[in-house]
Enzyme design. Sequence first.
Site, PDB file in Angstrom:
ATOM      1  N   ASP A   1      46.669  15.708  53.242  1.00  0.00           N
ATOM      2  CA  ASP A   1      46.961  16.027  54.622  1.00  0.00           C
ATOM      3  C   ASP A   1      48.369  16.622  54.662  1.00  0.00           C
ATOM      4  O   ASP A   1      49.162  16.425  53.743  1.00  0.00           O
ATOM      5  CB  ASP A   1      46.858  14.753  55.492  1.00  0.00           C
ATOM      6  CG  ASP A   1      46.611  15.095  56.944  1.00  0.00           C
ATOM      7  OD1 ASP A   1      46.092  14.240  57.672  1.00  0.00           O
ATOM      8  OD2 ASP A   1      46.906  16.250  57.331  1.00  0.00           O
TER       9      ASP A   1
HETATM   10  C1  GLC Z   1      47.215  17.123  60.623  1.00  0.00           C
HETATM   11  C2  GLC Z   1      45.948  16.327  60.603  1.00  0.00           C
HETATM   12  C3  GLC Z   1      44.838  16.974  59.839  1.00  0.00           C
HETATM   13  C4  GLC Z   1      44.955  18.486  59.950  1.00  0.00           C
HETATM   14  C5  GLC Z   1      46.218  18.893  59.245  1.00  0.00           C
HETATM   15  C6  GLC Z   1      46.484  20.397  59.351  1.00  0.00           C
HETATM   16  O1  GLC Z   1      48.338  16.333  60.626  1.00  0.00           O
HETATM   17  O2  GLC Z   1      46.035  14.950  60.246  1.00  0.00           O
HETATM   18  O3  GLC Z   1      43.600  16.492  60.367  1.00  0.00           O
HETATM   19  O4  GLC Z   1      43.828  19.111  59.349  1.00  0.00           O
HETATM   20  O5  GLC Z   1      47.367  18.186  59.712  1.00  0.00           O
HETATM   21  O6  GLC Z   1      46.690  20.745  60.685  1.00  0.00           O
END
Ligand code: GLC
Length: 752
Positions: free
Chosen positions: A262
């Site tokens: 993430d």
């Molecule tokens: C965010 C989320 C994730 C998302 C990523 C990119 O913090 O937790 O679900 O796909 O960052 O935006």
Amino acid sequence: MKKLVLFLASAVLVASACNGPVSPQDRLTANDQKINELIAQMTLEEKVNMLHSKTNMSSAGVERLGIADMNYADGPFGIREEGQPHSFQSAGWTLDSATYFPTGSALAATWSEELAYKYGTGMGKEARLRGKDVILGPAVNIQRLPVGGRTYEYLSEDPILSAALSLQYTLGVQDKGTAVCIKHFAVNNQETNRGSVDAQLDERTLREIYLKPFERAIIEGGAMSVMPAYNKVNGDYCSENEHLLNEILRGEWGFKGFTVSDWGGTHSTMGAMLHGLNVQMTGSNYLGQPVIDSIATGALTEDLVDEKVRQILRVRMAIEAVPADVANTVQTSQPESQQIALEVARKSIVLLKNMGLLPIAKDVKKIAVIGQNAVLKTQSGGMGAGVKALYEVTPLEGICKRAAELGIEVKYAPGYKTIAFRWGPAPANLDPLEARSNDEPADPALVAEAVALAKEADLVLFFGGTNKSIETEGSDRKNIDLPCGQNELVKALFEANPELVSVLVSGGPTDLRELEPVSPAIVQAWWNGTEGGTALAEVLFGDIVPSGKLPFTFPKKLEDSPAYAMGNFPDPNGAGGDLFSLMFRPDVLKMTPEERQKFLDSLPKPVSKYTERFYVGYRWFDTKEIEPMYPFGYGLSYVYFEYGPITAKVEKETVKISFTLHNDGEYDADEVAQLYVSRPESKVEWPVKELKAFRRVTLNAGETKTVTMEIPLKDLRYWNEGTNAWDLEHGKLQLLLGGSSDDIRETAEVTI
Ligand code: GLC
């Protein structure tokens, strides 16, 4: 750019000709020989360059060898607008307006595997139009907390329902030539301290509840990539969790694709490299130069880098890169996707109560629509999952359009004012009313205006619920109360005119104890996508019959829900320790790596104990005999369904049942039949009942159908913590069939 030569089809043919069907995951290894030849030509720098972000939404290929970059796109219910190369700021494009599909909890409320598949195809197709290889979705974590900030994104409190829908979404997306990145793996069930909280749970609960939504999508669906969650599980960050990523995901489930952290969720070089992470998003401070340095010192081997690159290239070669001069040349949102969004919205709406006001009677000629949730758009906000929709039909727009066709007059009043997904302090130019917080009392002037309208109307449609500044990624709700004085308002409206329907627009459950007594009819309308208003109007006016079923329990009060009742949430000593929110703080960003690590190590270590174990959702309420406001699987219709007796048998490792279902009403309608099991004489501890199969059935008025369902015996196993393996307990199994977890119409018994 050299065209990628795809070996996928031929390799699969060869493999299946040799030794039977190739599993979805093993299909990804079809190009391994070609991949090994490519790796042999790559420099160490080129390989390591693939292990971290290139831009905010891409990781590098190797242009010299014709390997295209990997392009990612949020979110689970709409292809996010293009961002700047190194931030989430909008790039200001004009052809990236996408279809805004109903959010996760709405999709889950359809209980429709067919629609989940179609939903995935719509997402997959629009991702390709945007030149994207990987969708950062589906988001499938179990709904553990009614206050969870991402309840609107996720699916259900039940693993069987969540797993079935996440499998079909995955198949739909990948059949359109796009990879999913199923998230957030795993046990990501709260936003509070999400960057550092340690989810502590027993292995049986992990296996039977929290991993299930991922397992089918990966094993049966061939999900090509996985996003480890921000949090820890039993002490280790998910992005470097040996048990989750290597032992289970790759070792037991045979996952052959790659994992991508993430954003901001990578925490070390050695941990990530040794325990299962392939790509760091974003940045390269862990999986960039430090990897090369670690190889130089012998702490890591180049073979390990090769294996990670191999796993990435398997997906790269399974997904044809969209040439830059083809991508983003047409508007993203497609008519067939908009139609899918409408179909999903139609089947997601849940009728919670109806004392005869719905469908709207033919003699209603004046309708008062009260509540800002009738006009608030729900497409954007909520951080990662926001969508820049080509259009969005609000409830008021849908109702006005349909009412005009019927010669019905509609008047609107806001009734209350909420902050429409605004972050931070109110901008000075915002009028004081708009700048109010979401949990202030009703505004007398707005109440008076709304009551006056209600008095003149034949019917009042009150729109309550939450909004994107209340339910959002990054924070959990403090409670599930209706905000902005809505309870006070709805009582005043009912006093003025008892012909009142309450429509709740929210992602998650709300506390309806005050609203229910003054609402002869109640509808849960979700955040229901680009055509949500159209579908709602169709249900309210009776063009279609409501058929949604709750994918999670609506508790009477928050304290009845398991994690609260067990004192597991909120964590009393977890305040202020969220690494995620702190690590981007300007002063922290200025620190040297050593200073930052020292600071981070000094933070509190928030913990979330899952001592309620597998008693999540209805498993808790039913076993503890706590009456919810509305139970899991509940939803009314405009018709009545009669269930015939169950015939049941066990053959070929499956419990097979059949029964008749009769539509006793005057409308064509769908029913979602649900099959639960109970184990009356078990020696193993179980919840009093568990969902094991379901089927959405369409029946014309007066029609009867024979319905069949199957429960694979493997779905009846439990994780035996003595042997640390799945185990099937033989003996009597009670089968409980009905239209809701609390509406069991027929039972039968088999022995397994
Ligand atoms: C965010 C989320 C994730 C998302 C990523 C990119 O913090 O937790 O679900 O796909 O960052 O935006």
